[in-house]
Structures are given as structure tokens and as C-alpha cells.
Design a protein around this motif. Structure first.
Motif, PDB file in Angstrom:
ATOM      1  N   ARG B 302      36.664   8.841   7.406  1.00 20.71           N
ATOM      2  CA  ARG B 302      37.540   8.190   5.961  1.00 20.71           C
ATOM      3  C   ARG B 302      36.953   7.471   5.954  1.00 20.71           C
ATOM      4  O   ARG B 302      36.431   6.287   6.849  1.00 20.71           O
ATOM      5  CB  ARG B 302      39.402   8.042   6.707  1.00 20.71           C
ATOM      6  N   TRP B 310      42.392   3.871   0.601  1.00 11.42           N
ATOM      7  CA  TRP B 310      41.184   4.930   1.239  1.00 11.42           C
ATOM      8  C   TRP B 310      40.576   5.861   0.022  1.00 11.42           C
ATOM      9  O   TRP B 310      41.272   5.967  -0.871  1.00 11.42           O
ATOM     10  CB  TRP B 310      42.434   6.286   1.716  1.00 11.42           C
ATOM     11  N   GLU B 312      38.433   8.992  -2.202  1.00 12.00           N
ATOM     12  CA  GLU B 312      38.307   9.905  -1.556  1.00 12.00           C
ATOM     13  C   GLU B 312      36.595  10.187  -2.590  1.00 12.00           C
ATOM     14  O   GLU B 312      37.118  10.452  -3.597  1.00 12.00           O
ATOM     15  CB  GLU B 312      39.790  10.965  -2.372  1.00 12.00           C
ATOM     16  N   SER B 314      34.104  12.474  -3.890  1.00 10.09           N
ATOM     17  CA  SER B 314      33.086  13.430  -4.296  1.00 10.09           C
ATOM     18  C   SER B 314      32.823  14.586  -4.649  1.00 10.09           C
ATOM     19  O   SER B 314      32.715  16.099  -4.241  1.00 10.09           O
ATOM     20  CB  SER B 314      33.282  12.789  -6.351  1.00 10.09           C
ATOM     21  N   ARG B 316      31.006  15.552  -0.146  1.00 10.63           N
ATOM     22  CA  ARG B 316      30.879  15.660   1.872  1.00 10.63           C
ATOM     23  C   ARG B 316      29.276  14.925   1.631  1.00 10.63           C
ATOM     24  O   ARG B 316      29.456  15.909   3.066  1.00 10.63           O
ATOM     25  CB  ARG B 316      32.260  16.022   1.746  1.00 10.63           C
TER      26      ARG B 316
END
Lengths: 323, 323
Positions: B302, B310, B312, B314, B316
Motif C-alpha cells: 500500500r 492511500w 490507488e 493506476s 501495478r
């Protein structure tokens, strides 16, 4: 990404080898070479359309990619241990087709790996034109490897098995011939058998050894160049299978046996006085070996025809990348 | 065939290593692993248009093909020793162009190999779409390798150097940006520096280590998965170069640092109480290391934004072969 595809191969090739301290899944494998052993390492790449025809079954590609590398270990007299695999697959394949390819490839690779207790310890998969690169590792007691250099004038030249079958198989495959004899030759192209047991048996006996991947003339030529000698071969003595002789005339079969690649037999030299004993040793392993000529002073490979004259072969072997 | 091209590379990479009992030129190399050492082995392939842009200089391809593999050794804490190279070159290249490619490739490969005393011990060249597969070998004292598994709750997470530069370099290269800052980022893409000295220094200190090839989130995710833990990263702590921050806005630079691949920095975890000492050790080697977060119970990575929320992300990380 690497792991999804490589894992499927690993599942089929898992070997309980104590010398694999850490297998696939980290940045590198960790491996232990047994004391007193040298590590023999070789790499070979197969590219679709160059080293195998478009349309070759995935299982045959998997088998052959490993077999051609194990053949290099056989030619050194080494025992197989580990392999690393780099597989490039077209991104034009749909997911289902890619899975089917990987399953087939893994089956063929694992069938051969399992028979040799070889562990897959590293892998990389990427997208691009279909190609397979395998790095293979084996062990050989220090100082006992079979080399290309070492042939001596007077040595007998021998070859295992039969020659020309794989090149004949390629020609037949391209013509879509499908009878039983043709199938046996195509199988020699697609599922070559590395002569590992023969390589081990030749340690301490052969003065020089190579595997026949580019054709007898080219590969025996490598022995001659490395050893500073020449060789004379008798065309009439070339071992040729009944399937080859049944489907090709004598001259064509001879040229295939001299220059056809991809047979992965071993060509080696031994002192002439010990040739018969070595043949008997190999026969006990189920591997025939034929005496085809002798090492002479000079350089290069010459071929004597049945009438005693010298042949001028039209091709000196395969060169995948001729200048 | 193999020998003409490989010899030109070998000439530039010859290393007098006693552990190479037999180098290129036979069916396999013969190698000796020093007593007490485990062999670390890894393979990585670079395909044109996938792992480097069409038009990349041959010398950069040669450097990078070796660098990405040495980076795997760095992540294990291993000392480089040997490599085998499989090079596939298009047969559409004219002989002069092929020679120029091979010369350039050899220069880049040799420049990095020479700096690490690495010997090229095997090679295979073939024709086909441009691709390079390198298998690299290194030594690590038995039981001392750095692994992905081993991160513990409470560990500090650190990363060497700066992140996001190579991905930024790719974007700039594609836009043909050519000022000095852009050039420094493109150089990070084309000439990555494997963190070998840092990897050695981390032996006995790091609980887990990986190299950042697919992007920080993806690669730290591999540490978490292998170790059965989670990680929390502070976006504000991500080390970013002045060139990156000068050419990209803060959010873009952050996303590149989180998800851009090809930086080949090391990401590692150490007990929190020893983080400062380890940073000082690495600084003495000329390798900065930044503390970017911590290992927590749970799973996955995270990222906390500067405002405490946190993120997110776009993407990974890079997946060269996403299903």
C-alpha cells in the motif's frame, strides 16, 4: 509474469535434486556443484522457421530444445543436472492457444528432462517471435571431459547410430510424406535422442568427441581443426538407416549422411587398436557405433567413394547463418 | 558459424579466470566453482521492440543484455563470474551491417563484463528476429544469498538510487527529447548499472532483497508474497532524480517511481534498528539508499500519499506479457 508460464513447466519437471539449493522463484537459482566435479555449460537457441519448421508440434519443440543442449553435454561426457529456459512466444497467440502451446511444450521438455533427472532451475518468458534458448549444465569429473582437440594420427573415426535421418525427415516433412518409414525419419528430426550414456562410456577411451549437429563433414572438420589433423572417411561405411535407404537413392542418402544436420549422434576418435572394444562397450548400452574412417596427418576431411576416388560433396554441412 | 560472431565478442571480453578450465570453442565450457561457494544462475531475454526500442544502439543492447542479468546476481548478493550468450540477428542485415552490429554489441557487452571480471564462456548465434538471451553465473558463500523470502514485520524497506528514471527515459526517447536532463534519463534506460557492490554489502544485513526490474510496486510485491507479509510505502519518500522532477510533474514522477520498470535498483528490507547503519555502509560504496516504508502484517503493497490517504496507483508495474 514469468512465473505463470514457467511454473507450468516446472510442475512437470520437478526433480528432487539435493544440489538445487533454491530453484525457480527468486532472482537466481542457487546450485551446488559436487566436489571434484567440473561444471559443463552450453547454450543453444532454436528459432521457428530456422531450427524447426513452422507447424512443429509444441511438444516436439520442447523436447528438441532440451535435446540439442543435452547432446552438447553428451559430447563432453558430462552427466546432465540443470537447465535454464528462455521462451519467447508471439503475443498474437490468444490466451487459450498460448496455454495449449505451453502445456505441449512443457510435456515434451519434461519427458526428456525426467528421463535424465534434470531440474529446470531458471526461466524467462517474453513475447516476440517464437524462439527457445536453453542453457544446460552437467557434471564431469575434473580433467576427464571429452574434447574436440585430442584426435591423433592413426585414430579410428567412429559415429554412433545412423546419419542423414533428420535431414531426410525434414525433406519428407516438407513434402508431407506420411508413411511409416517417413514418420520414423521425421521423428528423428523432431525428437532427437542425445547420446548421453554413450558419452559417459567414452570417457577415458575417446581421444576426441563432438556431436553431429551441423552435419558429419562440418563437425568432424571441427575435430580436425581443433586437433591439428585431417580425416579420411569411407562413404561406403557411413551408417544409414533402412528407412533412409528405402526412401532415397544411394547418392542422395550418402549426401544426407555426410552433410545433413540435426542427427545429434556422437562422432569420436579412438586409438585404432581399441576401436572394437569401444564398439562392444557401446553395444552393451544399446548404442551401435560404426567405424567410418581414420585420422591422418594434414587438415580437413576427405571422403573416399566406393570406387576408391575422392568425393567432392556439394555441401559441407549446415550453416544457419552463412556469411 | 557460431564462432565467427562469438569470437568477436570473446576477443573483447577475454578474462584470465582460473575457474574457466575450458572456454568457448568446444561443445560446452568447463567451469570450476570454488569450494564453499554456491552457484547463482539466472537467465533473461531482451527482445527488440519489447525490452528495448527499435533503433537502440547496438552497444546499448550489449550492455543492457548483460546488465539486467547482473542485476539478478546483485539482488542475490552474488559475485559475477561467467556468462553464456544467445544472440539472434535478422538475416535481412547485410554482412557489413551485421558486422557493425556485432562490433557495437560486443563493445557494450565487454565494457560491462570487463568492469566485473566476467568471462563469456559460451555462445550461440542464429538468424531470426533480433533478440538476446544471457545466462549469468555468480558465486555466493553457501547459505548467505539474499532471498525474496525473509522480510519480517517491522523491517524498514529501502531502495538504492532513484526510481522512475528508466521509464521516464523511454517516454522521452519516444518523444525524441534531447536536452541534457532527458539524455541522463535515456541513459538510465539504455545503460542500467547493476548494484553489485551494494548486493555484496547487504549480505548478512538484509532480510530480503530483489532488483527493481518490473517496477517498485510489482517487485516489492514479490518480496511480500514470498515472505508472507505486507508493506506500506510513503510516496513522499520515494527517491526521484532531479532530472525526473525537472521534466515531469509531481504526480507523473511519483507514478513513474512506483510503477516504472527497468531501473535495476535494489529494493531490500532490514531490521528497522539497523537501517541507518546499512545506509551508511552503502554510502561508503557510493550508493545512496533511501528508507521508503516498512513491512507490516498482512499482504500486498500500500502507498500512503503526502496527505496521509492511500493511493490507488493506476498501474501495478510492467508486465511484458500480460494475459
Amino acid at each position: 509474469m514469468e512465473f505463470r508460464l514457467i511454473d507450468r513447466i516446472r510442475e512437470r519437471t520437478a526433480q528432487g535434486r539435493e544440489d538445487v539449493r533454491l530453484g525457480i522463484g527468486d532472482d537466481a537459482a542457487l546450485l551446488a556443484v559436487p566436489p571434484g566435479m567440473e561444471l559443463a555449460a552450453a547454450v543453444d537457441t532454436l528459432v521457428e522457421g530456422v531450427h524447426f519448421p513452422v507447424g512443429t508440434a509444441p511438444a516436439d519443440i520442447g523436447w528438441k530444445a532440451l535435446a540439442v543442449n543435452l547432446s552438447d553435454l553428451a559430447a563432453m561426457g558430462a552427466t546432465p543436472a540443470w537447465a535454464l529456459l528462455a521462451l519467447t512466444l508471439p503475443d498474437t497467440l490468444a490466451p487459450a492457444a498460448r496455454e495449449a502451446f505451453v502445456d505441449g511444450f512443457a510435456d515434451g521438455f519434461a519427458a526428456l528432462a525426467g528421463s535424465q533427472r534434470l531440474a529446470l532451475v531458471g526461466g524467462d518468458t517474453t513475447r516476440g517471435p517464437l524462439a527457445v534458448s536453453v542453457t544446460v549444465h552437467g557434471f564431469v569429473p575434473a580433467g576427464q571431459a571429452l574434447l574436440r582437440a585430442g584426435a591423433r594420427v592413426g585414430d579410428a573415426v567412429l559415429v554412433t547410430g545412423t546419419l542423414g535421418d533428420a535431414a531426410a525427415g525434414l525433406a519428407l516433412w516438407q513434402r508431407a510424406e506420411s508413411d511409416a518409414r517417413a514418420a520414423s525419419l521425421v521423428a528423428r528430426l523432431n525428437r532427437p535422442t542425445p547420446r548421453l550414456a554413450a558419452g559417459l562410456a567414452l570417457r577415458g577411451h575417446a581421444n576426441a568427441c563432438i556431436d553431429v549437429s551441423d552435419g558429419l563433414l562440418a563437425d568432424l572438420g571441427h575435430i580436425c581443426a581443433a586437433s591439428g589433423v585431417g580425416a579420411e572417411i569411407e562413404a561406403a561405411l557411413l551408417p544409414r538407416s533402412s528407412a533412409l535407404l528405402g526412401l532415397f537413392d544411394d547418392a542422395a542418402a550418402r549426401d544426407l549422411a555426410l552433410s545433413g544436420g540435426d542427427d545429434y549422434e556422437l562422432c569420436f576418435t579412438v586409438p585404432a587398436a581399441r576401436a572394437t572394444e569401444v564398439q562392444a562397450d557401446l553395444a552393451r548400452l544399446g548404442c551401435g557405433a560404426t567405424r567410418i574412417g581414420r585420422i591422418v596427418a594434414g587438415e580437413g576431411v576427405r571422403v573416399r567413394d566406393a570406387d576408391g576416388g575422392w568425393l567432392e560433396p556439394s555441401r559441407r554441412g549446415w550453416d544457419h547463418f552463412a556469411a
